[in-house]
Enzyme design. Structure first.
Site, PDB file in Angstrom:
ATOM      1  CG  ASP A 100      42.013  49.665  44.245  1.00  0.00           C
ATOM      2  OD1 ASP A 100      41.867  50.373  43.229  1.00  0.00           O
ATOM      3  OD2 ASP A 100      42.990  48.905  44.404  1.00  0.00           O
ATOM      4  CG  HIS A 115      37.848  40.668  39.115  1.00  0.00           C
ATOM      5  ND1 HIS A 115      39.132  40.276  39.451  1.00  0.00           N
ATOM      6  CD2 HIS A 115      37.459  39.837  38.109  1.00  0.00           C
ATOM      7  CE1 HIS A 115      39.494  39.254  38.680  1.00  0.00           C
ATOM      8  NE2 HIS A 115      38.501  38.978  37.867  1.00  0.00           N
ATOM      9  CB  CYS A 146      13.226  44.665  46.845  1.00  0.00           C
ATOM     10  SG  CYS A 146      14.714  43.626  46.845  1.00  0.00           S
ATOM     11  N   GLY A 183      51.401  44.133  37.943  1.00  0.00           N
ATOM     12  CA  GLY A 183      50.976  43.682  39.262  1.00  0.00           C
ATOM     13  C   GLY A 183      49.911  42.618  39.301  1.00  0.00           C
ATOM     14  CB  SER A 185      49.154  36.139  40.022  1.00  0.00           C
ATOM     15  OG  SER A 185      47.739  35.983  39.931  1.00  0.00           O
TER      16      SER A 185
END
Length: 240
Positions: A100, A115, A146, A183, A185
């Protein structure tokens, strides 16, 4: 909290490792919570190369919906906390799984994005990258000059993480004396390996997460009571 502040102020080599949970207070949905994105959207459809190639228009509509929400979002106290930690550290890296861009918006400087970033797109053919805001989305899917398909510059399931960023993250983790993990997992590898590298090399781990994770039993301190007030209070104390 006092123990955390003491460690921040007295540790030279620090990394912060973040996941989707830190952006939740900015109005951005997480993925694996009970109200997360994967509850209503199949990641095999929306977060794989095969899903994209099967229906690029559908996937792009979903990403544009998310992009507009993220573009209008503002950093929260958690993002500003991470930016403050960087100011205290002599050798610091923020390693994030988030796409983000809110850490940069909050003032963090040395940001390693494992990521990708939703504010960029890349061509499936020539691999050139462009700012999302500069792309014409009047016709979906958008095409590169392209002729190749443009896709979000994010890492999907089954894809390798960017080599340079991953090696840089592992390098910082290998010398870190402290990892603050917020934050995440800690389920998605190889990114989730980052805090374990710190632990194996004798560093301390502080996990800030309302839920227990595979990392919790290895953490030196687990802080579960986390909300905007927690970060606001700690930010005020770091300003003293």
């Amino acid at each position: 909290m006092d123990e955390l502040i003491k460690l921040i102020k007295n540790t030279k080599n620090v990394i912060v490792f973040t996941g989707a949970g830190i952006s939740k207070d900015s109005g951005i949905q997480t993925f694996r919570d009970t109200d997360g994105l994967w509850k209503d959207f199949d990641p095999n459809v929306y977060a794989t190369y095969e899903g994209f190639m099967n229906n690029p228009e559908k996937v792009w509509r979903w990403y544009l919906y998310r992009y507009e929400k993220i573009k209008s979002a503002n950093p929260n106290e958690g993002h500003y906390f991470v930016a403050k930690v960087e100011k205290y550290s002599q050798n610091f890296a923020l390693i994030t799984q988030n796409i983000d861009g809110l850490h940069t918006k909050a003032g963090s400087k040395n940001v390693i994005e494992l990521h990708g970033n939703i504010h960029r797109v890349k061509c499936c053919a020539c691999r050139n990258k462009f700012n999302t805001e500069d792309v014409n989305f009047s016709i979906l899917p958008p095409l590169c000059e392209c002729g190749g398909l443009l896709r979000p510059d994010v890492v999907w399931f089954g894809e390798a993480l960017p080599y340079k960023e991953l090696q840089l993250a592992f390098s910082y983790a290998g010398t870190a004396q402290l990892a603050i993990v917020i934050g995440t997992s800690c389920l998605v590898y190889p990114a989730a390996e980052v805090p374990f590298i710190v632990k194996r090399n004798g560093g301390a781990i502080i996990e800030i997460n309302p839920e227990k994770t595979p990392l919790t039993d290895y953490a030196d301190l687990h802080i579960s009571k986390v909300d905007g007030n927690f970060y606001k209070e700690i930010n005020n104390k770091l300003d003293l």
